[in-house]
Design a protein around this motif. Structure first.
Motif, mmCIF file in Angstrom:
data_model
loop_
_atom_site.group_PDB
_atom_site.id
_atom_site.type_symbol
_atom_site.label_atom_id
_atom_site.label_comp_id
_atom_site.label_asym_id
_atom_site.label_seq_id
_atom_site.Cartn_x
_atom_site.Cartn_y
_atom_site.Cartn_z
ATOM 1 N N GLY A 1 122.568 88.478 33.194
ATOM 2 C CA GLY A 1 123.302 89.488 33.942
ATOM 3 C C GLY A 1 124.590 88.940 34.520
ATOM 4 O O GLY A 1 125.628 89.613 34.517
ATOM 5 N N ALA A 2 124.556 87.698 35.010
ATOM 6 C CA ALA A 2 125.768 87.061 35.526
ATOM 7 C C ALA A 2 126.789 86.855 34.403
ATOM 8 O O ALA A 2 127.996 87.013 34.597
ATOM 9 N N GLY A 3 126.290 86.503 33.201
ATOM 10 C CA GLY A 3 127.193 86.341 32.061
ATOM 11 C C GLY A 3 127.851 87.650 31.674
ATOM 12 O O GLY A 3 129.062 87.698 31.400
ATOM 13 N N TYR A 4 127.080 88.734 31.638
ATOM 14 C CA TYR A 4 127.650 90.042 31.328
ATOM 15 C C TYR A 4 128.675 90.478 32.374
ATOM 16 O O TYR A 4 129.667 91.144 32.051
ATOM 17 N N ALA A 5 128.440 90.117 33.626
ATOM 18 C CA ALA A 5 129.394 90.459 34.681
ATOM 19 C C ALA A 5 130.740 89.782 34.443
ATOM 20 O O ALA A 5 131.805 90.396 34.607
ATOM 21 N N LEU A 6 130.707 88.511 34.059
ATOM 22 C CA LEU A 6 131.949 87.799 33.752
ATOM 23 C C LEU A 6 132.674 88.439 32.572
ATOM 24 O O LEU A 6 133.901 88.595 32.583
ATOM 25 N N LEU A 7 131.924 88.817 31.546
ATOM 26 C CA LEU A 7 132.522 89.429 30.364
ATOM 27 C C LEU A 7 133.141 90.785 30.706
ATOM 28 O O LEU A 7 134.275 91.079 30.296
ATOM 29 N N GLY A 8 132.416 91.605 31.436
ATOM 30 C CA GLY A 8 132.936 92.918 31.814
ATOM 31 C C GLY A 8 134.201 92.819 32.641
ATOM 32 O O GLY A 8 135.176 93.574 32.433
ATOM 33 N N ALA A 9 134.237 91.880 33.591
ATOM 34 C CA ALA A 9 135.422 91.692 34.426
ATOM 35 C C ALA A 9 136.621 91.244 33.591
ATOM 36 O O ALA A 9 137.756 91.681 33.814
ATOM 37 N N ALA A 10 136.383 90.373 32.604
ATOM 38 C CA ALA A 10 137.466 89.888 31.748
ATOM 39 C C ALA A 10 138.048 91.021 30.907
ATOM 40 O O ALA A 10 139.276 91.105 30.705
ATOM 41 N N ILE A 11 137.204 91.905 30.393
ATOM 42 C CA ILE A 11 137.683 93.040 29.595
ATOM 43 C C ILE A 11 138.555 93.959 30.432
ATOM 44 O O ILE A 11 139.625 94.412 29.990
ATOM 45 N N VAL A 12 138.138 94.237 31.648
ATOM 46 C CA VAL A 12 138.935 95.076 32.553
ATOM 47 C C VAL A 12 140.283 94.418 32.842
ATOM 48 O O VAL A 12 141.329 95.081 32.869
ATOM 49 N N GLN A 13 140.279 93.094 33.042
ATOM 50 C CA GLN A 13 141.524 92.382 33.327
ATOM 51 C C GLN A 13 142.510 92.477 32.164
ATOM 52 O O GLN A 13 143.712 92.674 32.367
ATOM 53 N N VAL A 14 142.019 92.348 30.938
ATOM 54 C CA VAL A 14 142.902 92.448 29.772
ATOM 55 C C VAL A 14 143.514 93.844 29.684
ATOM 56 O O VAL A 14 144.741 93.994 29.501
#
Length: 373
Positions: free
Chosen positions: A343-356
């Motif tokens: 879940g922590a890994g998915y949170a990092l991925l989701g945040a990165a997609i929003v940033q891009v």
């Protein structure tokens, strides 16, 4: 001990990212020489003191055990020493003397890894190991970095206190300080919640796996810093064509490198984790793939961030990172109870997609406006 060290980094990183005010980026893109090196160095001294006091306050109210508190304070000392190397590197980077910056980084890296490893091997004490790290950085910066910058400074002036100048410089760089602090906070939010919900040992496992992707961040940082000054000149001169070409090349390179990392994690993840760490890590091989994807997307976001900084889009980056931080926090809270480390890994991925996505919108707008001038 890995968890304690990771917690110390998670506490100090957002604070020093903020108090550093991304002065290195502001220096490197100061194509019109609006401020002198002494202005940047004076502000860095003042802001570093504030950073140390802020961490001290957190340690005082957090009631950590004695060893954890010592580790946090010693990492704070090391980070405060490192801030002066950063502002020196900004001055050298402005004139594209990255050979000197690279030598300083290599010297500090080799020396600190050696002393840290030797101290830990002989004492098995994280406190003494971090102390040796801080001492090593102090020696290298004092005897190398300052000597290098003195050789290129015409007036050899480090301090120049002017209230009006410092106020303007703070106002200019404050948005970048907020952006960098929020970027660090966004990355560390899953770590805070992991430590609180699952314990320091689980945090140590997650951070250990995340550090396997640090090589990607190092490449991105090196490339971004090396082209930042050139990007700023392209943009200031209205050369939008070459500005966009360079950004696209960087993004393409990050996608190629990221694809290799993702493929390696998917194919050899269990073997890598077993060899580098131990067998118990191999059960989290799927998390390594998610972290590799997140690192790739984050690399693209970082290059877009360098582009926005070169275009002097400082304030526009604040709402982007606020949105990213909220995404990271929301996804971590939602996914951590059911998915644990994944879940922590998915949170990092989701945040990165929003940033891009948000960065593309801001940078595209800035490019269009510059093309019309």
């Amino acid at each position: 001990m890995v968890g304690q060290y990771a917690l110390a980094l998670a506490i100090t990183a957002p604070i020093f990212m903020f108090t550093n005010l991304q002065l290195r980026g502001v220096q490197a893109t100061d194509a019109r020489n609006e401020y002198q090196f002494a202005d940047y160095f004076t502000l860095r001294c003042l802001s570093t003191v504030l950073g140390v006091l802020a961490v001290g306050f957190i340690v005082a109210i957090a009631h950590y055990d004695r060893t954890t508190s010592l580790v946090v304070l010693l990492v704070t000392a090391a980070k405060s020493i490192e801030t002066f190397s950063d502002v020196i590197a900004g001055h050298l980077q402005k004139f594209e003397r990255l050979d000197q910056v690279a030598r300083a980084l290599m010297l500090r890296g080799l020396a600190s890894v050696s002393t840290f490893a030797l101290t830990f091997w002989s004492t098995r004490s994280l406190v003494f190991s971090v102390l040796s790290l801080a001492a090593t950085w102090l020696v290298v910066i004092g005897f190398y970095d300052f000597r290098v910058v003195l050789s290129v400074l015409h007036d050899r002036v480090f301090f120049r206190y002017s209230t009006s100048v410092l106020r303007r410089l703070i106002w200019l760089s404050l948005p970048l300080g907020l952006v960098m602090a929020l970027i660090s906070l966004s990355a560390n939010i899953p770590r805070y919640l992991l430590q609180r919900k699952l314990g320091t040992a689980e945090l140590g496992i997650f951070v250990s796996m995340a550090y396997l992707m640090t090589a990607m961040n190092l490449i991105v940082g090196a490339l971004g810093q090396s082209v930042c000054a050139r990007l700023s000149r392209f943009f200031a001169d209205g050369d939008v064509h070459h500005f966009k070409m360079l950004i696209w090349k960087l993004i393409g390179l990050s996608l190629v490198l990221g694809s290799v990392g993702v493929a390696g994690a998917a194919t050899f993840g269990k073997q890598i984790l077993t060899v580098v760490y131990r067998a118990e890590y191999a059960s989290h091989a799927s998390l390594l793939v998610v972290l590799a994807i997140a690192a790739t997307v984050s690399a693209v976001a970082s290059f877009l961030g360098y582009g926005m900084t070169a275009a002097r889009c400082f304030r526009a980056q604040v709402p982007i990172i606020v949105l990213v931080s909220l995404t990271s926090a929301g996804l971590t809270v939602a996914l951590l109870p059911s998915r644990a480390l994944m879940g922590a890994g998915y949170a990092l991925l989701g945040a990165a997609i929003v940033q891009v996505g948000a960065s593309v919108l801001v940078l595209s707008s800035a490019i269009r406006k510059q093309a019309l001038l």
